[in-house]
Design a protein around this motif. Structure first.
Motif, mmCIF file in Angstrom:
data_model
loop_
_atom_site.group_PDB
_atom_site.id
_atom_site.type_symbol
_atom_site.label_atom_id
_atom_site.label_comp_id
_atom_site.label_asym_id
_atom_site.label_seq_id
_atom_site.Cartn_x
_atom_site.Cartn_y
_atom_site.Cartn_z
ATOM 1 N N ILE A 179 -32.339 15.674 23.875
ATOM 2 C CA ILE A 179 -31.874 15.776 25.264
ATOM 3 C C ILE A 179 -31.418 17.208 25.554
ATOM 4 O O ILE A 179 -31.700 17.766 26.609
ATOM 5 C CB ILE A 179 -30.714 14.789 25.521
ATOM 6 N N ASN A 180 -30.734 17.813 24.574
ATOM 7 C CA ASN A 180 -30.243 19.176 24.732
ATOM 8 C C ASN A 180 -31.399 20.157 24.927
ATOM 9 O O ASN A 180 -31.349 21.047 25.778
ATOM 10 C CB ASN A 180 -29.425 19.562 23.503
ATOM 11 N N VAL B 49 -34.327 19.568 26.127
ATOM 12 C CA VAL B 49 -35.067 19.315 27.368
ATOM 13 C C VAL B 49 -34.205 19.578 28.608
ATOM 14 O O VAL B 49 -34.610 20.300 29.528
ATOM 15 C CB VAL B 49 -35.603 17.866 27.405
ATOM 16 N N PHE B 50 -33.012 19.001 28.648
ATOM 17 C CA PHE B 50 -32.183 19.040 29.862
ATOM 18 C C PHE B 50 -31.006 20.019 29.783
ATOM 19 O O PHE B 50 -30.397 20.329 30.806
ATOM 20 C CB PHE B 50 -31.643 17.639 30.173
ATOM 21 N N GLY B 51 -30.642 20.443 28.598
ATOM 22 C CA GLY B 51 -29.508 21.340 28.466
ATOM 23 C C GLY B 51 -28.277 20.647 27.919
ATOM 24 O O GLY B 51 -28.220 19.411 27.824
ATOM 25 N N LYS C 90 -24.999 20.371 28.967
ATOM 26 C CA LYS C 90 -23.901 19.792 29.760
ATOM 27 C C LYS C 90 -23.775 18.282 29.560
ATOM 28 O O LYS C 90 -22.695 17.756 29.253
ATOM 29 C CB LYS C 90 -24.097 20.095 31.249
ATOM 30 N N LEU C 91 -24.893 17.570 29.744
ATOM 31 C CA LEU C 91 -24.876 16.113 29.668
ATOM 32 C C LEU C 91 -24.536 15.642 28.252
ATOM 33 O O LEU C 91 -23.744 14.707 28.068
ATOM 34 C CB LEU C 91 -26.232 15.552 30.092
ATOM 35 N N SER D 118 -25.054 20.246 19.724
ATOM 36 C CA SER D 118 -25.408 20.912 20.972
ATOM 37 C C SER D 118 -24.769 22.295 21.089
ATOM 38 O O SER D 118 -25.425 23.261 21.486
ATOM 39 C CB SER D 118 -24.978 20.050 22.162
ATOM 40 N N LYS E 219 -27.764 25.984 29.719
ATOM 41 C CA LYS E 219 -28.926 25.931 28.849
ATOM 42 C C LYS E 219 -29.504 27.337 28.672
ATOM 43 O O LYS E 219 -29.625 28.092 29.640
ATOM 44 C CB LYS E 219 -29.986 25.001 29.444
#
Length: 395
Positions: A49-50, A52-54, A56-57, A100, A168
């Protein structure tokens, strides 16, 4: 996570009192083992997820789990419940945040991977310098239940709040004023995903080297306070100081080794760590009741060397398999750390159970370090041979 040994004794007393049974810190070692072992699961899933999306989430969710697991531990009335709250929920949250932050930092600093990997993991380790005295003070005045709740709430706010300030890293990012050398260009051109990484002998050598190098540190970290009390005869307050000392040198080792690895090479730094860990374990083997100086010397050396492995491996992973997929790749490799946590804690528990002393465990740890020295030599030989063959093929 590394401050667990401060919570272990008072929590064992608390659970013993409410369940009318006799529990010791060693009986709660399973909590640390589970928490330490499950991190790679979310390092891998959160790493994808990190990438692909960065971050924060990933860090926001991980912070909720980490702080929430700590907070819920204050409501635990059994060992099983503590395993779920502190071991599973906190441990899984830890994996998300840890993986992350490290991967994101390294991607922003391709020119100083060793130093930045050391600094980032050092900030993770420094909490075990700060938290033990705070946790001990809260526990002394309000009890271990309040300690879990207060620290858990504080961690939730701090970690989740920090998530909103982390961006990111842009793909193919190059810092201003820096030109990648030949090795850096080759690494960037040789980015591997996790499937390709698992096809290389290099991965398995690195996995085993991390396991051998981390075992000694995890043997001592999970039981630092009980070691100081049982072996040396320290008071509870003095034993808490031993935990902070180990943690402080752990932090120093991450920064120093990370920076050193940029100069003399990652594997050379790890080989030095294995050798010095042998000396540290031997000091602990010699230590007896009242031998405070020898005990602190051994604990300090082990802290430095454990920190070296934690600080160097993020950069080594990116060097060998590229930075593009480093979040997932490092998460998979970090499973070697989880194996070390289980193995180290189990060795300590079994040796104490059968011999009523920890000394035999230190000799077993020396054996693993000797294995690490052999692996570091094998790694250097293999990579040199592979580079030579690649150069010949290119020509």
């Amino acid at each position: 996570m590394y401050a667990w040994s401060v919570f272990a004794a008072p929590m064992a007393e608390h659970l013993s009192a409410i369940n009318h049974i006799k529990l010791t810190p060693a009986d709660l070692a399973v909590v640390f083992i589970v928490g330490n072992s499950v991190g790679p699961i979310t390092m891998i899933t959160g790493g994808k997820i990190n990438d692909v999306f960065g971050p924060k989430l990933v860090i926001l969710i991980g912070g909720l789990m980490f702080g929430g697991g700590m907070f819920l531990s204050g409501f635990a009335t059994s060992v099983n419940q503590l395993v779920i709250d502190y071991g599973l929920i906190l441990g899984l949250g830890l994996g998300m945040v840890y993986g992350s932050t490290i991967s994101t930092s390294i991607k922003f600093f391709p020119d100083k991977r060793g130093l930045v990997g050391g600094l980032t993991t050092a900030l993770f380790g420094i909490s075990s310098v700060v938290i033990p005295p705070i946790a001990a003070a809260i526990t002394a005045h309000m009890g271990v239940v309040a300690s879990f709740k207060i620290i858990g709430a504080a961690f939730t706010i701090i970690v989740c709040g920090s998530a909103f300030f982390i961006d990111k890293c842009p793909e193919d990012f190059i810092p201003d004023g820096w030109t990648p050398n030949k090795a850096g260009k080759a690494a960037a051109a040789n980015d591997k995903d996790w499937k390709q990484m698992l096809m290389t002998p290099t991965f398995y050598m690195m996995f085993c080297l991390l396991m051998c190098g981390a075992i000694a540190g995890l043997m001592c970290i999970s039981l630092a306070a009980p070691l100081a009390q049982k072996m040396i005869g320290m008071s509870t307050v003095a034993a808490t100081g031993a935990v902070s000392t180990l943690a402080l040198f752990n932090v120093f080792g991450r920064i120093a080794a990370g920076s050193l690895s940029d100069k003399i090479g990652r594997v050379n730094t790890l080989a030095i760590g294995c050798f010095l860990t042998i000396l540290g374990l031997y000091c602990l083997y010699l230590a007896d009741v009242g031998d405070t100086v020898i005990f602190y010397l051994g604990i300090s050396i082990i802290g430095i060397c454990f920190g070296a492995f934690m600080g160097v491996f993020p950069g080594l992973t990116a060097d060998q398999f590229g930075a593009k997929n480093n979040s997932v790749n490092f998460g998979i490799l970090f499973a070697g750390f989880a194996v070390s946590g289980f193995t180290g804690s189990t060795i300590m528990h079994r040796v104490l159970e059968t011999t009523h002393s920890y000394k035999g465990a230190f000799l077993i740890g020396i054996g693993f370090c000797l294995g690490g020295l052999v692996l570091s030599g094998l790694f250097k030989w293999y990579t040199a041979r592979a580079n030579k063959l690649a150069l010949a093929h290119n020509y």
